[in-house]
Design a protein around this motif. Structure first.
Motif, short mmCIF file in Angstrom:
data_model
loop_
_atom_site.label_atom_id
_atom_site.label_comp_id
_atom_site.label_asym_id
_atom_site.label_seq_id
_atom_site.Cartn_x
_atom_site.Cartn_y
_atom_site.Cartn_z
N GLY A 101 0.79 -1.23 0.00
CA GLY A 101 0.00 0.00 0.00
C GLY A 101 0.81 1.27 0.00
N GLN A 102 2.08 1.19 0.30
CA GLN A 102 2.89 2.40 0.42
C GLN A 102 3.08 3.11 -0.91
N ILE A 103 3.31 2.37 -1.97
CA ILE A 103 3.55 3.01 -3.27
C ILE A 103 2.29 3.69 -3.80
N PRO A 104 1.14 3.00 -3.84
CA PRO A 104 -0.05 3.70 -4.36
C PRO A 104 -0.45 4.91 -3.53
N PHE A 105 -0.38 4.80 -2.21
CA PHE A 105 -0.78 5.94 -1.39
C PHE A 105 0.20 7.10 -1.55
N GLY A 106 1.46 6.81 -1.75
CA GLY A 106 2.44 7.87 -2.01
C GLY A 106 2.15 8.59 -3.31
N LEU A 107 1.85 7.81 -4.35
CA LEU A 107 1.55 8.41 -5.66
C LEU A 107 0.25 9.19 -5.64
N VAL A 108 -0.77 8.63 -5.00
CA VAL A 108 -2.06 9.31 -4.94
C VAL A 108 -1.96 10.58 -4.11
N SER A 109 -1.18 10.56 -3.04
CA SER A 109 -1.06 11.76 -2.22
C SER A 109 -0.32 12.86 -2.97
N LEU A 129 -5.08 11.09 3.05
CA LEU A 129 -5.02 10.66 4.45
C LEU A 129 -6.41 10.32 4.98
N ILE A 130 -7.39 11.14 4.64
CA ILE A 130 -8.76 10.89 5.08
C ILE A 130 -9.29 9.59 4.48
N GLY A 144 -7.53 7.03 3.46
CA GLY A 144 -6.81 5.93 4.09
C GLY A 144 -7.35 5.62 5.48
N LEU A 145 -7.63 6.65 6.26
CA LEU A 145 -8.16 6.43 7.60
C LEU A 145 -9.58 5.86 7.56
N LEU A 146 -10.39 6.31 6.61
CA LEU A 146 -11.73 5.73 6.46
C LEU A 146 -11.65 4.27 6.05
N LEU A 147 -10.76 3.96 5.10
CA LEU A 147 -10.57 2.57 4.70
C LEU A 147 -10.10 1.71 5.88
N TYR A 148 -9.21 2.27 6.67
CA TYR A 148 -8.73 1.54 7.84
C TYR A 148 -9.89 1.23 8.80
N GLY A 149 -10.71 2.22 9.06
CA GLY A 149 -11.84 2.01 9.96
C GLY A 149 -12.82 0.98 9.42
N LEU A 150 -13.15 1.08 8.13
CA LEU A 150 -14.09 0.13 7.53
C LEU A 150 -13.54 -1.29 7.53
#
Length: 139
Positions: free
Chosen positions: A65-73, A82-83, A85-91
């Protein structure tokens, strides 16, 4: 960017980022989960190796997950990513709790690990946005 020593407000901001996002989420997802492995083993009635695979799947998701989230951010911006990612984490956390089978739990743990990569990656990106050179190392 700040190239020399950052003001105390930036130091406070950096500490806040680390406290809120970098440490607790990945730590909670692994350190609080590990003591429950024997209970998961008995609840699902599967082998201990299969239960341990849920930790492996979490770590694989975190790594991938680190590469896609870095590129998307970089393209969407830090805050929206970040929001999300945190929502996905909660779900995924709630879904993992309600898993009817061990296979589902392993899948949800993978997705939970994937989502956990967002705050970790973005926190480091924010630090590199604010600081550079020796100040980044200190931050």
């Amino acid at each position: 960017m700040i190239s020399t020593s950052p003001p105390s407000a930036w130091r406070s901001f950096t500490v806040l980022l680390v406290i809120l996002f970098a440490s607790p989420i990945s730590g909670l997802s692994t350190d609080l989960y590990a003591p429950s492995l024997p209970h998961i083993h008995s609840y699902f009635g599967v082998s201990a190796i299969l239960v341990q695979l849920s930790i492996t799947s979490f770590l694989m998701g975190f790594c991938l997950g680190q590469i896609p989230f870095g590129l998307v951010s970089d393209s969407w911006g830090r805050k929206p990513t970040l929001i999300v990612g945190l929502l996905l984490y909660g779900l995924t956390s709630f879904a993992a709790v309600g898993s009817p089978t061990m296979t589902c739990l392993i899948g949800w743990r993978f997705l939970q690990g994937f989502a956990t990569a967002a705050p970790s990656t973005i926190t480091k990106s924010i630090a590199s946005d604010i600081f550079n050179g020796p100040a980044l190392g200190r931050a």
